[in-house]
Design an enzyme around this catalytic site. Sequence first.
Site, PDB file in Angstrom:
ATOM      1  N   LYS A   1      -9.715  -2.415   1.588  1.00  0.00           N
ATOM      2  CA  LYS A   1      -9.362  -1.263   2.423  1.00  0.00           C
ATOM      3  C   LYS A   1     -10.169  -0.022   2.034  1.00  0.00           C
ATOM      4  CE  LYS A   1      -6.249  -3.671   4.477  1.00  0.00           C
ATOM      5  NZ  LYS A   1      -6.480  -4.110   5.863  1.00  0.00           N
TER       6      LYS A   1
ATOM      7  N   CYS B   1       0.828  -7.916  11.461  1.00  0.00           N
ATOM      8  CA  CYS B   1       1.195  -8.173  12.862  1.00  0.00           C
ATOM      9  C   CYS B   1       0.548  -9.455  13.373  1.00  0.00           C
ATOM     10  CB  CYS B   1       0.789  -7.004  13.750  1.00  0.00           C
ATOM     11  SG  CYS B   1       1.877  -5.586  13.584  1.00  0.00           S
TER      12      CYS B   1
ATOM     13  N   ASP C   1      -9.369  -9.783   8.953  1.00  0.00           N
ATOM     14  CA  ASP C   1      -8.861  -8.429   8.678  1.00  0.00           C
ATOM     15  C   ASP C   1      -9.855  -7.309   8.987  1.00  0.00           C
ATOM     16  OD1 ASP C   1      -6.691  -6.830   7.712  1.00  0.00           O
ATOM     17  OD2 ASP C   1      -7.766  -6.517   5.837  1.00  0.00           O
TER      18      ASP C   1
ATOM     19  N   SER D   1      -1.320  -3.776  10.203  1.00  0.00           N
ATOM     20  CA  SER D   1      -1.051  -4.687   9.092  1.00  0.00           C
ATOM     21  C   SER D   1       0.204  -5.530   9.368  1.00  0.00           C
ATOM     22  CB  SER D   1      -0.806  -3.874   7.820  1.00  0.00           C
ATOM     23  OG  SER D   1      -1.867  -2.970   7.643  1.00  0.00           O
TER      24      SER D   1
ATOM     25  N   ARG E   1       0.847  -1.195   0.000  1.00  0.00           N
ATOM     26  CA  ARG E   1       0.000   0.000   0.000  1.00  0.00           C
ATOM     27  C   ARG E   1       0.879   1.240   0.000  1.00  0.00           C
ATOM     28  NH1 ARG E   1      -1.753   0.749   4.322  1.00  0.00           N
ATOM     29  NH2 ARG E   1      -1.261  -1.133   5.476  1.00  0.00           N
TER      30      ARG E   1
ATOM     31  N   TYR F   1      -1.615  -3.582  -6.796  1.00  0.00           N
ATOM     32  CA  TYR F   1      -1.436  -4.214  -5.486  1.00  0.00           C
ATOM     33  C   TYR F   1      -2.774  -4.306  -4.733  1.00  0.00           C
ATOM     34  CZ  TYR F   1      -0.430  -5.048  -0.683  1.00  0.00           C
ATOM     35  OH  TYR F   1      -0.470  -5.595   0.577  1.00  0.00           O
TER      36      TYR F   1
ATOM     37  N   HIS G   1     -10.543  -2.425  11.607  1.00  0.00           N
ATOM     38  CA  HIS G   1      -9.465  -3.270  11.083  1.00  0.00           C
ATOM     39  C   HIS G   1      -9.223  -4.406  12.088  1.00  0.00           C
ATOM     40  CE1 HIS G   1      -5.027  -3.335   9.471  1.00  0.00           C
ATOM     41  NE2 HIS G   1      -5.793  -4.173   8.820  1.00  0.00           N
TER      42      HIS G   1
ATOM     43  N   ARG H   1       2.045 -12.223  -0.831  1.00  0.00           N
ATOM     44  CA  ARG H   1       0.705 -12.520  -0.327  1.00  0.00           C
ATOM     45  C   ARG H   1       0.114 -13.777  -0.928  1.00  0.00           C
ATOM     46  NH1 ARG H   1      -1.842  -8.560   3.231  1.00  0.00           N
ATOM     47  NH2 ARG H   1      -0.286  -6.949   3.437  1.00  0.00           N
TER      48      ARG H   1
HETATM   49  C1  OXD Z   1      -3.172  -4.620   5.193  1.00  0.00           C
HETATM   50  C2  OXD Z   1      -3.805  -5.806   4.580  1.00  0.00           C
HETATM   51  O1  OXD Z   1      -2.284  -3.997   4.573  1.00  0.00           O
HETATM   52  O2  OXD Z   1      -4.674  -6.395   5.244  1.00  0.00           O
HETATM   53  O3  OXD Z   1      -3.559  -4.265   6.329  1.00  0.00           O
HETATM   54  O4  OXD Z   1      -3.505  -6.153   3.432  1.00  0.00           O
HETATM   55 MN    MN Z   2      -5.197  -5.380   7.065  1.00  0.00          MN
END
Ligand code: OXD
Ligand code: MN
Length: 584
Positions: free
Chosen positions: A206, A250, A275, A248, A69, A197, A226, A364
Amino acid sequence: MTSNQALADWVREVATLTQPEKIHWCDGSQAEYDTLVAGMLDSGTLLQLDPKTRPRSYLHRSDPSDVARTEHLTFVCTSRRDDAGPNNQWMDPADAHAKMNALFAGAMRGRTLYVVPYCMGPLDSPFARCGVEITDSAYVAASMRTMTRMGTPALKRIEREGSFVKGLHSLGDLHPERRFIMHFPQELAIQSIGSGYGGNALLGKKCHALRIASHQARQEGWLAEHMLIMGIEDPQGRLHYIAAAFPSACGKTNMAMLIPPQEYQGWKVHTIGDDIAWLHVGDDGRLWAINPEAGFFGVAPGTSRHTNANAVDMLQHDTIFTNVALTEDRRPWWEGLSDETPALDWQGRPYQPANGPAAHPNSRFTVSARQCKSWSDAAERPSGVPISAIIFGGRRASLVPLVLEARNWRHGVLLGASMASETTAAATGKTGVVRRDPMAMKPFCGYHFGDYWSHWLATGARLNKAPGIYQVNWFRRDAQGRFLWPGFGENLRVLKWILDRCQGSIGAHETPVGNLPLHGDIDLSGLDVSHDHIRQLTEIEPQAWRDEMDQVNSFLHGFGPRVPQALHDEREQVAQDLRGLGAT
Ligand code: OXD
Ligand code: MN
């Protein structure tokens, strides 16, 4: 193609502007997905993985400048600058439209324009919301089928209800200088150009489910967060759901599909989402959550049998990987997966350690949630699931204990608002720098944080059975930089403490910063964590917390007069109680 006039007109307008060669309305069928994949295999957008060991699985390599991002290119365009708040980059809507119209003009020449109707949330849920993404990327159209309820049923709902979020996306020329992700909350519209992306291009995620939805949620009296959602069932069959916000990369995906440690025979985890959570106050005064998504767009590196066996199993088939490495026999590979040496790195070069990690640190997987063994049918319930506890977590090497309980909702909002975490590879920029990330929403809250915290406080006031609020930190380190807590499945021990507290079955040590576990109340049976480590993990250092409260004070004041006084008062209360603890 549709009885919704506004949608038909918008598609026509966009086609006039972008000049695609063809227009395709996505129906979401398997046959359509297969055709999209076949086209991408032909064009080289996807590479087939070994069909014997990884059936119907593919590798996508993105442009090397387009792997995460891009927060500095992401804008919230409200008519008044202050409504976007200091937490967002702002652009005047008229200026943003002029800029984007120029970039979109002719952008789809020679390409197919896909019209992608989608529903965020179970199709029959009153809390679900629909959108339509127009895109010129087959990768985006195919991924939207995995990540959302995409196709004809969503279009039917849009035709019944009338309203939908308009998302316009084009790969453009992928040049970072012509890359922008614009949000127009007042128009329920998103425009994104120059990136393929996921976080910038799969607009349901998002852009819609967090930035636009958070704005809508404030107006309509709910919360778009989130957060992962999971159920935890004990051996007696008692099932509690929790929602947990972490920045993100984590570990939300790992936690959402956690495998109980050996000592926890009879415990079961029910995965609802990894998420995003949309939270509503129910008629019963409880907080209810739906997961608006239908798939996982998870971080690959670090995913292994040890850290997340459920994920490793679900990734054996029907998965699109992005920017991972490849083994000699065309299996996907990433750092942390196994001891093998890959053949090709994420850019398709022969792997050489001198070139850096083989898989991009933000590589990913995109996979349907139904492939996860711990996936629960409750994720399809129109009403959602009732939430017993909310957890805020960050990646902090020091200060924040393993677990802390807020005294009440208002204190919990302060814990969330003052959250901080070390940055990760999910966004471009330096990693490992501690930054404040309130409620893990810094990159995603579509309006002023001051108003957002007021909305959290107002939501709490409407709950007569409010969930407990907790802060956790799986990432504390010792002086040598080693983690003090083993994490992953063992985190269930901390979740058990949280659920015991929610049920009022155990006490706690009350401190000015929140309630800590009493000695012996975190079950350590079978675990090799030294006495000294657990002491460090469940203690607070008053002077460090006094400094923290000073920093939180400056942080909150940085958001100006829209910050609710109640939050300042709560912080002042904590600071005052800490002063009373003496000089240590
Ligand atoms: C983020 C995702 O960047 O979930 O938080 O992809
Ligand atoms: Mn996320």
